[in-house]
Design a protein around this motif. Structure first.
Motif, PDB file in Angstrom:
ATOM      1  N   ASN A 148       1.045  -1.171  -0.246  1.00 27.64           N
ATOM      2  CA  ASN A 148       0.161  -0.136  -0.065  1.00 27.64           C
ATOM      3  C   ASN A 148       0.933   1.317  -0.097  1.00 27.64           C
ATOM      4  OD1 ASN A 148      -2.452  -1.533  -0.017  1.00 27.64           O
ATOM      5  ND2 ASN A 148      -2.493  -1.566   2.289  1.00 27.64           N
ATOM      6  N   VAL A 149       1.803   1.130   0.815  1.00 28.24           N
ATOM      7  CA  VAL A 149       2.782   2.261   1.029  1.00 28.24           C
ATOM      8  C   VAL A 149       3.544   2.522  -0.490  1.00 28.24           C
ATOM      9  CG1 VAL A 149       4.956   3.376   1.903  1.00 28.24           C
ATOM     10  CG2 VAL A 149       3.392   2.102   3.173  1.00 28.24           C
ATOM     11  N   ALA A 150       3.987   1.513  -1.244  1.00 28.83           N
ATOM     12  CA  ALA A 150       4.730   1.664  -2.424  1.00 28.83           C
ATOM     13  C   ALA A 150       3.547   2.229  -3.483  1.00 28.83           C
ATOM     14  CB  ALA A 150       5.256   0.171  -2.985  1.00 28.83           C
ATOM     15  N   ALA A 151       2.316   1.718  -3.396  1.00 26.33           N
ATOM     16  CA  ALA A 151       1.342   2.087  -4.451  1.00 26.33           C
ATOM     17  C   ALA A 151       1.088   3.734  -4.156  1.00 26.33           C
ATOM     18  CB  ALA A 151      -0.073   1.094  -4.195  1.00 26.33           C
ATOM     19  N   LEU A 152       1.043   3.904  -2.812  1.00 30.66           N
ATOM     20  CA  LEU A 152       0.865   5.549  -2.448  1.00 30.66           C
ATOM     21  C   LEU A 152       2.046   6.386  -3.168  1.00 30.66           C
ATOM     22  CD1 LEU A 152      -0.530   7.780  -0.999  1.00 30.66           C
ATOM     23  CD2 LEU A 152       0.687   7.066   0.942  1.00 30.66           C
ATOM     24  N   LEU A 153       3.242   5.907  -2.983  1.00 30.42           N
ATOM     25  CA  LEU A 153       4.276   6.759  -3.323  1.00 30.42           C
ATOM     26  C   LEU A 153       4.334   6.760  -5.069  1.00 30.42           C
ATOM     27  CD1 LEU A 153       7.117   5.192  -1.277  1.00 30.42           C
ATOM     28  CD2 LEU A 153       6.415   7.421  -1.221  1.00 30.42           C
ATOM     29  N   GLN A 154       3.902   5.729  -5.528  1.00 30.47           N
ATOM     30  CA  GLN A 154       3.843   5.621  -7.090  1.00 30.47           C
ATOM     31  C   GLN A 154       2.616   6.637  -7.652  1.00 30.47           C
ATOM     32  OE1 GLN A 154       2.673   1.871  -8.839  1.00 30.47           O
ATOM     33  NE2 GLN A 154       3.067   2.336 -10.736  1.00 30.47           N
ATOM     34  N   LYS A 155       1.411   6.890  -6.619  1.00 28.65           N
ATOM     35  CA  LYS A 155       0.441   7.744  -7.253  1.00 28.65           C
ATOM     36  C   LYS A 155       0.870   9.174  -6.887  1.00 28.65           C
ATOM     37  CE  LYS A 155      -2.640   4.860  -8.423  1.00 28.65           C
ATOM     38  NZ  LYS A 155      -3.131   4.790  -9.864  1.00 28.65           N
ATOM     39  N   GLN A 156       1.647   9.536  -5.558  1.00 30.12           N
ATOM     40  CA  GLN A 156       2.318  10.745  -5.508  1.00 30.12           C
ATOM     41  C   GLN A 156       3.530  11.032  -6.544  1.00 30.12           C
ATOM     42  OE1 GLN A 156       3.978  10.090  -1.423  1.00 30.12           O
ATOM     43  NE2 GLN A 156       2.328  10.643  -0.356  1.00 30.12           N
ATOM     44  N   LYS A 157       4.203  10.188  -7.117  1.00 28.76           N
ATOM     45  CA  LYS A 157       4.990  10.493  -8.243  1.00 28.76           C
ATOM     46  C   LYS A 157       4.152  10.849  -9.417  1.00 28.76           C
ATOM     47  CE  LYS A 157       8.919   7.926  -6.690  1.00 28.76           C
ATOM     48  NZ  LYS A 157       9.980   6.745  -7.235  1.00 28.76           N
TER      49      LYS A 157
END
Length: 398
Positions: free
Chosen positions: A166-175
């Motif tokens: 979930n954290v990785a997906a959040l970072l991807q969306k933020q990028k």
């Protein structure tokens, strides 16, 4: 009757006058032109056409599908590296970020719950171990407590991995949110903006509408690109000096050097694949100086200097003659022998030459003539009628 006779007599007299004039017309002759062999400097060049292009340019495209909400620059405007150029609609990306943030928070709660459950199961297993050692409970009760502890550990590990995803997906969306702002990767000038506010940017590598957002070019990186026929490419060398002129700046010559020669012929899918088709090789010339009037795609004329002599014998190019002699009846290969008509003691002598460099008007002579020798340089019709050893005449070129 007398009037008709007079007309006939007049016609006969006119016809006779025309015949007399034709038979006795003055023969037109051409005076020969001579030059003396001179000494001077000469350089030989290969002439071709080229096209101006930017060596350093960036074509900007989107990495997501979104509408263009703002364009902050105009064509021709100078931009800095990192400057914000275009803003894409980020509402959907922000909604996805909010959703991912909620999942991350829920994952943290599940991890805390799983860790608390595991600690309870560990405490129970320790208690069962102590009772079993005293003989107060059976071995089966201990095994059940250990199994419950293992399940709790597995659940905790599973929740922790889900949280990491979930954290990785959040970072991807933020990028991805950062990519809704298109910035300039280089310092340069905006040369094209093919998209407008309200149109949809498309994340695509092919030429679809919306796939190209903007093109930035470094104006100081202007180069010349030329296509050289394959049978002339041997005349082009890396580092070779070139002179460029263009109609945009007609009274100035720009110097440069050959910096790149392609290692394959240009790919033209429309050209037939046969030995008769003339293929070309791409050559790039880097200019020493540029000009504000230069625009990518502008045509220009190139002169690539092949060689030069500072002090050599020179004759007018119009005086040079050539004999083509077949060396092989089967292949059709011909040898080219060069000569001039030299004046010696009032007679015409065919003088064979070894030639060197040539420019638009003069030819270098390496062997066959000496400084001050007199040669016939024209006119062409006069030269065609000369014969070796004859007295220098005035030749009928009618």
């Amino acid at each position: 009757m007398n009037k008709k006779i007079s007309i006939v007599i007049a016609l006969v007299l006119a016809a006779g006058a025309i015949i007399f004039f034709v038979k006795n017309k003055t023969v037109a002759v051409v005076k020969h032109q001579t030059n003396k062999v001179e000494q001077g400097a000469i350089s030989s060049s290969f002439y071709t056409a080229g096209t101006l292009a930017y060596r350093n340019q960036a074509r900007l495209s989107a990495e997501l599908v979104a509408k263009v909400t703002h364009i902050y620059v105009q064509e021709g405007q100078t931009v800095e590296q990192g400057q914000e150029l275009i803003k894409l609609d980020d509402s959907s990306v922000k909604a996805e970020i909010s959703q991912m943030e909620a999942q991350v928070a829920r994952g943290d709660i599940e991890i805390r719950r799983a860790r608390s459950d595991m600690e309870q199961k560990r405490t129970e297993w320790l208690r069962q171990s102590e009772l079993t050692a005293r003989g107060m409970v059976s071995k089966q009760a201990l095994d059940l407590a250990l199994s419950a502890l293992d399940n709790a550990k597995f659940q905790l590990e599973s929740n922790e991995k889900n949280a990491l995803q979930n954290v990785a997906a959040l970072l991807q969306k933020q990028k991805l949110l950062e990519k809704t702002i298109i910035r300039s990767p280089i310092q340069g000038v905006v040369i094209a903006i093919p998209i407008k506010v309200g149109e949809t940017a498309v994340a695509s590598a092919v030429s679809l509408a919306g796939s190209s957002l903007m093109t930035i070019a470094d104006p100081s990186s202007m180069v010349v690109e030329a296509q050289i026929a394959e049978f002339d490419i041997a005349r082009i060398k890396l580092g070779q000096t070139a002179a460029m002129t263009t109609r945009a700046v007609p009274n100035e010559t720009f110097m440069g050097k050959v910096t790149r020669i392609a290692r394959s012929v240009s790919n033209d899918s429309k050209a037939p694949n046969d030995n008769k088709t003339v293929r070309t090789v791409a050559v790039q010339i880097e200019l020493a100086t540029s000009h504000p009037q230069f625009v990518s795609g502008m045509s220009c004329d190139l002169s690539l200097i092949e060689g030069a002599q500072a002090k050599t014998l020179l004759i007018p190019l119009t005086a040079l003659r050539v004999d083509e002699i077949s060396t092989d009846n089967f292949s059709g290969v011909k040898r080219r022998d060069y000569y001039v008509w030299q004046v010696k003691n009032g007679r015409v002598v065919k003088q064979m030459l070894e030639i060197g460099y040539a420019d638009e008007y003069r030819q270098e002579v390496r062997k066959g003539l000496t400084l001050g020798d007199e040669i016939i340089s024209g006119p062409a019709a006069f030269l065609e009628k000369l014969r070796d050893g004859q007295a220098l005449p005035e030749v009928d070129v009618r």
